[in-house]
Every structure is written in C-alpha cells, then in structure tokens.
Design a protein around this motif. Sequence first.
Motif, short mmCIF file in Angstrom:
data_model
loop_
_atom_site.label_atom_id
_atom_site.label_comp_id
_atom_site.label_asym_id
_atom_site.label_seq_id
_atom_site.Cartn_x
_atom_site.Cartn_y
_atom_site.Cartn_z
N ALA A 185 0.83 -1.20 0.00
CA ALA A 185 0.00 0.00 0.00
C ALA A 185 0.87 1.25 0.00
CB ALA A 185 -0.93 -0.01 1.21
N GLY A 186 1.99 1.20 0.71
CA GLY A 186 2.89 2.34 0.77
C GLY A 186 3.48 2.67 -0.59
N PHE A 187 3.91 1.64 -1.32
CA PHE A 187 4.45 1.86 -2.67
C PHE A 187 3.39 2.43 -3.60
CE2 PHE A 187 7.76 -1.57 -1.69
CZ PHE A 187 8.75 -0.62 -1.45
N LEU A 188 2.15 1.97 -3.44
CA LEU A 188 1.05 2.51 -4.25
C LEU A 188 0.88 4.00 -4.00
CD1 LEU A 188 -1.45 2.22 -6.10
CD2 LEU A 188 -2.76 1.60 -4.05
N LEU A 189 0.89 4.40 -2.75
CA LEU A 189 0.73 5.81 -2.41
C LEU A 189 1.90 6.64 -2.92
CD1 LEU A 189 -0.76 5.62 1.18
CD2 LEU A 189 -1.79 6.81 -0.76
N ILE A 190 3.12 6.14 -2.74
CA ILE A 190 4.30 6.85 -3.23
C ILE A 190 4.18 7.07 -4.74
CG2 ILE A 190 6.79 6.67 -3.61
CD1 ILE A 190 6.87 5.02 -0.97
N PHE A 191 3.79 6.03 -5.47
CA PHE A 191 3.64 6.11 -6.93
C PHE A 191 2.60 7.17 -7.30
CE2 PHE A 191 1.29 4.68 -10.73
CZ PHE A 191 2.32 4.72 -11.67
N VAL A 376 -6.81 4.82 5.21
CA VAL A 376 -7.80 5.83 5.62
C VAL A 376 -7.30 6.57 6.86
CG1 VAL A 376 -10.17 6.19 6.42
CG2 VAL A 376 -9.70 4.52 4.63
N LEU A 377 -6.62 5.85 7.73
CA LEU A 377 -6.06 6.48 8.93
C LEU A 377 -4.99 7.50 8.56
CD1 LEU A 377 -6.74 5.88 11.92
CD2 LEU A 377 -4.60 4.61 12.04
N GLN A 378 -4.21 7.20 7.52
CA GLN A 378 -3.21 8.17 7.05
C GLN A 378 -3.90 9.45 6.58
OE1 GLN A 378 -1.04 7.19 3.55
NE2 GLN A 378 0.49 8.77 3.85
N MET A 379 -5.07 9.27 5.95
CA MET A 379 -5.85 10.42 5.51
C MET A 379 -6.24 11.30 6.69
SD MET A 379 -9.40 10.28 3.34
CE MET A 379 -8.89 8.70 2.66
N GLN A 417 -5.35 10.01 -1.67
CA GLN A 417 -5.52 8.91 -0.72
C GLN A 417 -6.87 8.23 -0.88
OE1 GLN A 417 -4.58 11.43 2.62
NE2 GLN A 417 -2.62 10.43 2.96
N LEU A 418 -7.90 8.99 -1.22
CA LEU A 418 -9.20 8.38 -1.52
C LEU A 418 -9.11 7.50 -2.76
CD1 LEU A 418 -11.65 11.36 -0.87
CD2 LEU A 418 -11.61 9.17 0.36
N ILE A 419 -8.38 7.97 -3.77
CA ILE A 419 -8.17 7.17 -4.99
C ILE A 419 -7.44 5.88 -4.66
CG2 ILE A 419 -6.95 7.11 -7.21
CD1 ILE A 419 -7.52 10.15 -7.42
#
Length: 440
Positions: A185-191, A376-379, A417-419
Amino acid sequence: MMMFIFEYAPIAMFLLLLLLLFLGVPIAFSLAFVGVFFALIMWGIDSTSLLTSAVWGVMNNFTLLAIPLFILMSVLLEKTNIIADLFDSVYKWSGGLRGGLAIAAIVVGAIIGAISGVVAAGVIGLGLIALPQMMKYKYNENLSLGSIMAGGTLGQIIPPSLNMVVYGAITGVSVSSLFAAGLGAGFLLIFLFIIYILIRAYHREDMAPALAKEDRATFKEKVESLRSIALPLLLIIIVLGSIFTGIATPTEGAAVGVFGTILIGFGTKRLDWKKTKEAIHESTKMTGMVGWILIGAAAFSAVFSGVGGNQFVSEMAQLAPGGKWGVLFFSLAFIILLGMFLETMALIMLAAPIISPIIVNAGFDPLWWAVVFMVVLQMAFLTPPFGFAIFYLKSAVGAKVGIDKIYRATIPFITIQLIATIILILFPILAVWLPNLLNK
C-alpha cells in the motif's frame, strides 16, 4: 428516564467528546473524562472495576512494548541529523526533474517512515529542511506544503508503523503480516503522489521548476551522497528483514532498531552521551503522551461498548443498502468522520474493536481490511479540522505560513488517498501479495 439515557448514551458520548475537543481539552483526558462520566451515571461507583480492567488489559499488552522503542529510535535519528542527509542525497538525484524537490520530500518521507514509524518526525523534519529549499527555487506553495505533509505521513503506512502495532494488538491481526502488507500500500501511495507531482510540474513550468544547471549536483557528487543513506537503508533492511522472516517479533525488531541507531550514531560521531540522554528524556515524554491516549481510549471504549455502542454502530452498518459493500462504505465513512476530530491512536482504539468485526463478519479478509484501515487512517493526519500533520507542519514553519494555506494544501493529497483506497478495494491483491508470498 434512565432507559432514555441508556438508549441514547452512544450518541451522547460522541457529542460530549467532540464538545471537549472543540474546547481545547487534550484528547487523552477528553476520552477518559467521557468514559468515567458516563460510567458513573450508568452504573455508579461499581463501574470502577470495568474501567480498571479495560485500562489494565491495554497497558499489559506485550506487543505495545514496541511503541517506546520505535519512538526512541525516531528521536535518536533526529539527533543524528540523518533526515537532512537523506533529503540532500535524494534531491541531488532528482533536482534535474521538474518537481524534483517535492518528489524528494515524498521519497525521504517514506524512508523516514521505514526507519522510525513516527509521523511527527517526518513532517517536522521535512518542514524544517525541505520547505526552505522549495521556497528558494520558487515552488508553488500549495504543492510544497502538500508534498511535505503527504511524504511525512507515509510513516503511518510504511512499516514499522506505531499505529500498525496498536491495531494489531487491539484486533489480533498479525503485526508482522500487517507490516508486510503495508509495504504494498505504501508503494502505491508513493507512486500516486509522484505521478501527481509530475503532472502538475510538467503542466505548468512555474509550478515546480527543475534546478538550474549550475545548481545541479555532478555525477560524482550524486554517487558520494549515497554514502549518507547507506547505513540508514541497512538499518531498515535489518529491522524489517528480522520481522518479516520471523527471526524477531515486532517488539524485538524495535529493540534491534534502537541498538542499530545507537551504533550508527556513535560510529559516525553524530551521537554522544548528552544527545542520547536528551533522546531518552524526549522519548519518555512522548511515550507518556501515547500511554495516556491509550488509557483514555480504553476507558471510553469499554463504557461505549457497555452502553450498547458497538451494537448500535453494527445495526447502523447493517441498514446500509448494498449488502456487504454497503457495510464497507458505511465503515469507511465512519472512520473518515472520526478522523476529522480524533488523534489516530485514539481512533484505532475506538473504531477498530467496533468496525473490524463488522467487516470480517461481512466476508472481507481481515488483513486486507487492516491495510485499507491504515490508508484511511493516514488520511486522518491530513483531514481538517484536527489533522495532526497540519499542526506538526505549522509548528515547524511558525508564522511564515498561515494555517489556512496549510489546510488548502491538503486537499489534492486527501483526494489521492481516496483514490488509493478505491484502488485497494478494486484490486485487493495489491494489499496482501507480499504477506501471502512470505507465508508460502
């Protein structure tokens, strides 16, 4: 009258909690006060046994021992100025790109998260180091502020994350598996963050200009800069590798991380006994703060459950149209709403025991849901009015930047983050592929 109070107690508890938060009462004491107040109203002095049992159950959890160790590791790293070295190294490699400094903030935030797991260290460190560089090269203010907050909060989803430790301890989900799933999930967000920065930078040339040729590092300087990140990367590999392979538990891995950080600090002569004592003192204060939040949340959760709050939320979820998908989107909306007002650890303590069983009973994978919960918590760190990353950054920039500008800067990254959440729902394999691979 008593039956009326009992029936509406779950709603009244949340309303009183929000009132106390708006009045400025610290989150830990707001939670504890509401829990004790309603316990005494509902059950009198006999309720003390319920409260003490709930608090003891949380504080006696072995997994939570990782929290003070990861906090100490984070503070020790701050004392060694490793964050500044990391940013210097990454931006030397990315400075030739439009948006390169903002991309460096994202990448360095991810590395800091993988070293310490503490969001405050990432946001404040980047605010002090990266923002002046972006302002110097006339980056768009919204993009600069947003990328710092987004990068700094990656410590929430990139393991080892303190919030993952708390979630695993509360729900029984394997912390090691959650750490592994968090990487995907982290790599997805970074990308997604980097793609957004590049689109904005190349759509408008003045949005995030590339460094002038005379300001760019030579290839030799780029290679030499890698020395500064070699030891931190080795530390990440040792800590996460020991946890993923089963050699160490997350708590033992945290102890390894502290020991490795001390070795790096003294080996590079950036750490001495004075700084070490200061780090221990600061981490003790931070641990105390976290401890009080856990105590307050445990008291609130126990009473909320006792007055039928869990059942109330469960029935609300079941009434949502769309079957299990309705339950899922109700649960996400519930967490997002709480995230606007609550500190993330308190949010985990309150929401995870209520929502996670509902999701699992609806037929969803508990590990996959744990990862979605973490995204969602990161959001929640960025969501106004009480997103903690907003206030971490404000404390770093002082009067130079107004709080209204910081609020506006969060909007594009909350959208991203929603995406990411929608992508994880549509393609759950992205969340669980690594733990599945390691467990084969």
